[in-house]
Write a protein that holds these residues in place. Structure first.
Motif, mmCIF file in Angstrom:
data_model
loop_
_atom_site.group_PDB
_atom_site.id
_atom_site.type_symbol
_atom_site.label_atom_id
_atom_site.label_comp_id
_atom_site.label_asym_id
_atom_site.label_seq_id
_atom_site.Cartn_x
_atom_site.Cartn_y
_atom_site.Cartn_z
ATOM 1 N N PHE A 240 -2.811 5.987 -8.409
ATOM 2 C CA PHE A 240 -1.424 5.776 -8.019
ATOM 3 C C PHE A 240 -1.393 5.531 -6.520
ATOM 4 O O PHE A 240 -1.753 6.404 -5.727
ATOM 5 C CB PHE A 240 -0.611 7.007 -8.411
ATOM 6 N N ALA A 241 -0.956 4.340 -6.111
ATOM 7 C CA ALA A 241 -1.088 3.878 -4.732
ATOM 8 C C ALA A 241 -0.538 4.836 -3.670
ATOM 9 O O ALA A 241 -1.137 4.965 -2.588
ATOM 10 C CB ALA A 241 -0.428 2.504 -4.592
ATOM 11 N N PRO A 242 0.584 5.519 -3.876
ATOM 12 C CA PRO A 242 1.109 6.384 -2.817
ATOM 13 C C PRO A 242 0.174 7.511 -2.379
ATOM 14 O O PRO A 242 0.358 8.050 -1.275
ATOM 15 C CB PRO A 242 2.396 6.946 -3.437
ATOM 16 N N TYR A 243 -0.809 7.892 -3.192
ATOM 17 C CA TYR A 243 -1.754 8.914 -2.730
ATOM 18 C C TYR A 243 -2.557 8.419 -1.532
ATOM 19 O O TYR A 243 -2.770 9.145 -0.555
ATOM 20 C CB TYR A 243 -2.697 9.321 -3.867
ATOM 21 N N LYS B 103 0.820 -1.199 0.000
ATOM 22 C CA LYS B 103 0.000 0.000 0.000
ATOM 23 C C LYS B 103 0.862 1.260 0.000
ATOM 24 O O LYS B 103 0.459 2.299 -0.492
ATOM 25 C CB LYS B 103 -0.893 -0.008 1.239
ATOM 26 N N ALA B 104 2.047 1.154 0.568
ATOM 27 C CA ALA B 104 2.879 2.335 0.756
ATOM 28 C C ALA B 104 3.735 2.677 -0.447
ATOM 29 O O ALA B 104 4.205 3.798 -0.561
ATOM 30 C CB ALA B 104 3.773 2.138 1.979
ATOM 31 N N SER B 105 3.988 1.735 -1.352
ATOM 32 C CA SER B 105 4.868 2.024 -2.470
ATOM 33 C C SER B 105 4.424 1.266 -3.708
ATOM 34 O O SER B 105 3.831 0.191 -3.616
ATOM 35 C CB SER B 105 6.311 1.641 -2.131
ATOM 36 N N ILE B 106 4.745 1.833 -4.872
ATOM 37 C CA ILE B 106 4.397 1.173 -6.123
ATOM 38 C C ILE B 106 5.212 -0.100 -6.291
ATOM 39 O O ILE B 106 4.740 -1.090 -6.861
ATOM 40 C CB ILE B 106 4.594 2.138 -7.317
ATOM 41 N N ARG B 107 6.429 -0.116 -5.771
ATOM 42 C CA ARG B 107 7.226 -1.344 -5.848
ATOM 43 C C ARG B 107 6.585 -2.465 -5.036
ATOM 44 O O ARG B 107 6.671 -3.638 -5.397
ATOM 45 C CB ARG B 107 8.653 -1.067 -5.362
ATOM 46 N N GLY B 108 5.956 -2.100 -3.919
ATOM 47 C CA GLY B 108 5.255 -3.107 -3.132
ATOM 48 C C GLY B 108 4.090 -3.710 -3.888
ATOM 49 O O GLY B 108 3.859 -4.928 -3.837
ATOM 50 N N VAL B 109 3.348 -2.850 -4.597
ATOM 51 C CA VAL B 109 2.229 -3.344 -5.408
ATOM 52 C C VAL B 109 2.728 -4.293 -6.488
ATOM 53 O O VAL B 109 2.183 -5.386 -6.688
ATOM 54 C CB VAL B 109 1.459 -2.160 -6.049
ATOM 55 N N VAL B 110 3.793 -3.876 -7.183
ATOM 56 C CA VAL B 110 4.348 -4.717 -8.245
ATOM 57 C C VAL B 110 4.855 -6.033 -7.669
ATOM 58 O O VAL B 110 4.655 -7.107 -8.248
ATOM 59 C CB VAL B 110 5.478 -3.968 -8.988
ATOM 60 N N LEU C 237 3.749 -9.800 -8.856
ATOM 61 C CA LEU C 237 4.710 -10.781 -9.367
ATOM 62 C C LEU C 237 4.715 -12.051 -8.519
ATOM 63 O O LEU C 237 4.844 -13.162 -9.034
ATOM 64 C CB LEU C 237 6.109 -10.168 -9.406
ATOM 65 N N ALA C 238 4.541 -11.880 -7.202
ATOM 66 C CA ALA C 238 4.534 -13.039 -6.313
ATOM 67 C C ALA C 238 3.299 -13.901 -6.515
ATOM 68 O O ALA C 238 3.305 -15.095 -6.199
ATOM 69 C CB ALA C 238 4.619 -12.574 -4.854
ATOM 70 N N ALA C 239 2.225 -13.300 -7.034
ATOM 71 C CA ALA C 239 0.969 -14.031 -7.194
ATOM 72 C C ALA C 239 0.903 -14.836 -8.487
ATOM 73 O O ALA C 239 -0.041 -15.596 -8.696
ATOM 74 C CB ALA C 239 -0.206 -13.049 -7.145
ATOM 75 N N THR C 240 1.880 -14.689 -9.344
ATOM 76 C CA THR C 240 1.836 -15.412 -10.620
ATOM 77 C C THR C 240 2.193 -16.875 -10.419
ATOM 78 O O THR C 240 2.944 -17.234 -9.513
ATOM 79 C CB THR C 240 2.822 -14.797 -11.631
ATOM 80 N N GLY C 241 1.651 -17.712 -11.257
ATOM 81 C CA GLY C 241 1.980 -19.133 -11.206
ATOM 82 C C GLY C 241 3.372 -19.398 -11.762
ATOM 83 O O GLY C 241 3.910 -18.608 -12.533
#
Length: 296
Positions: A159-162, A40-47, A51-55
Motif C-alpha cells: 500500500f503506497a502510503p506506507y 507516491k503520496a496517495s493511492i489516488r495518485g497511483v490510480v 489511468l493516464a497511461a492507458t491508450g
C-alpha cells in the motif's frame, strides 16, 4: 504548526524592479520531497497515473480506491450509526477539544469490539483514535521510524502510503516480497535477510491489499515468530478485517501477541462502508510489556 513548504530565492531566477529602484526576486516554493510526487503520496495518485497511461482506444475499470459507498446501494452508514452521530453532535458534549488519544467512549467501544472472542483482551488504554487508517499509518510510522537510521519492513506488492510515511519521517523503507505461488504469503527468509539492528517494525496487511490473500493461522504464527527472533513489533494493517469470502477465515494478528507485540491498524471505512467519516485507530496488544516506552 510549521508548514512543510519552504520559500527560497533560487540562483538564476527572474528578477524584476519593484518600482522603487530595488530588485524583487521571484521566490521558489519547495515542498517536502516525499510529497513532490502525488503518485507516491496517495493511492489516488497511483490510480491517476495508471489511468493516464492507458491508450485512448482501451479503457480501464478502476478498482484502486476501496469505496463501495460511491454507489447508492452501498450507503449503509445511516442504518447503524447516523442517529448516534446526530445525537452526539446535538448534545454539545463533544464541542470541546478531545484528548489527543481520542474520546474515552470511542476508545472503550473499539477495545470492546477487538476483545470480542479474542485470546488477548484489549483495554481502553491500549487504543489510540486516529483520522482514518491513513492517520494511523502516519502516527505509528512517526513513532517507530523517527529514530536516526531506522528502517521499516514493508510488503511488496503493498500500500503506497506506507512508503510515503517512511519518507516523511526519514525512515528507510525496506521491501520484502509476497510470494504469488504460495498464496501471497510473506517471504520470511527474505525478511530475515533484510532486517538489522536498526529495523523498527514489520508491516503485514491481512486481509491483504492489494493481493486479496487471507493468511492462515500457521503463517501468522510464522510471522510472529520471525518478529520475535528479530526483536521487533508487528504492525498489523487489518482495515479489511473479517471481509473474507468462501472458506477463508480471518484471524487477528493480535491472537499471537504473546509471541511478539502487535500494533493493529483498524477503522470503520471498509467493513462499515463509511470511509468519509475518517475514523481509525491504533490498538496495542503487548501482554509481555515490550512496548511500554512506545505507548507513552
Amino acid at each position: 504548526m510549521a508548514p512543510t513548504a519552504q520559500v527560497l530565492t533560487a540562483p538564476g531566477q527572474d528578477r524584476r524592479c519593484d518600482g522603487g529602484g530595488g530588485e524583487v526576486r521571484k521566490p521558489a516554493v519547495r515542498c517536502h520531497p516525499a510529497l513532490s510526487s502525488e503518485g507516491k503520496a496517495s493511492i489516488r495518485g497511483v490510480v491517476g497515473q495508471l489511468l493516464a497511461a492507458t491508450g485512448k482506444d482501451k479503457g480501464l475499470v478502476s478498482l484502486g480506491v476501496g469505496d463501495a459507498s460511491v454507489h447508492a446501494c452501498f450507503r449503509r452508514g445511516g442504518e447503524f450509526a447516523a442517529d448516534a452521530v446526530a445525537g452526539a453532535a446535538r448534545s454539545g458534549e463533544f464541542d470541546c477539544y478531545a484528548p489527543s488519544h481520542g474520546c474515552p467512549a470511542a476508545r472503550r467501544a473499539v477495545a470492546d469490539h477487538l476483545s470480542a472472542g479474542a485470546r488477548h483482551r484489549t483495554r481502553e488504554s491500549d487504543v489510540f483514535m486516529t483520522v482514518g487508517g491513513t492517520g494511523a499509518i502516519t502516527a505509528i510510522t512517526t513513532v517507530l521510524g523517527g529514530a536516526p537510521g531506522a528502517n521499516i519492513l514493508l510488503p511488496r506488492p503493498g500500500f503506497a502510503p506506507y512508503e510515503s510515511a517512511c519518507d516523511l519521517v526519514g525512515a528507510e523503507p525496506r521491501f520484502y516480497d509476497l510470494l504469488p505461488r504460495h498464496g501471497w504469503e510473506a517471504d520470511l527468509a527474505g525478511v530475515h535477510a533484510l532486517a538489522d539492528s536498526a529495523t523498527a517494525a514489520i508491516v503485514i496487511i491481512n486481509p491483504n491489499n492489494p493481493c486479496g490473500a487471507v493468511y492462515s493461522v500457521q503463517h501468522l504464527i510464522q510471522i510472529a515468530e520471525t518478529a520475535r527472533d528479530l526483536g521487533i513489533p508487528v504492525i498489523a494493517d487489518e482495515i479489511y478485517a473479517r471481509m473474507v469470502f468462501g472458506g477463508s477465515k480471518f484471524v487477528p494478528m493480535a491472537t499471537y501477541a504473546h509471541i511478539a507485540p502487535v500494533i493493529t491498524i483498524g477503522g470503520i471505512s471498509k467493513r462499515f462502508m463509511v470511509p468519509g467519516w475518517r475514523l481509525g485507530w491504533l490498538a496495542f496488544c503487548d501482554p509481555n510489556g515490550t512496548l511500554k516506552h512506545v505507548r507513552h
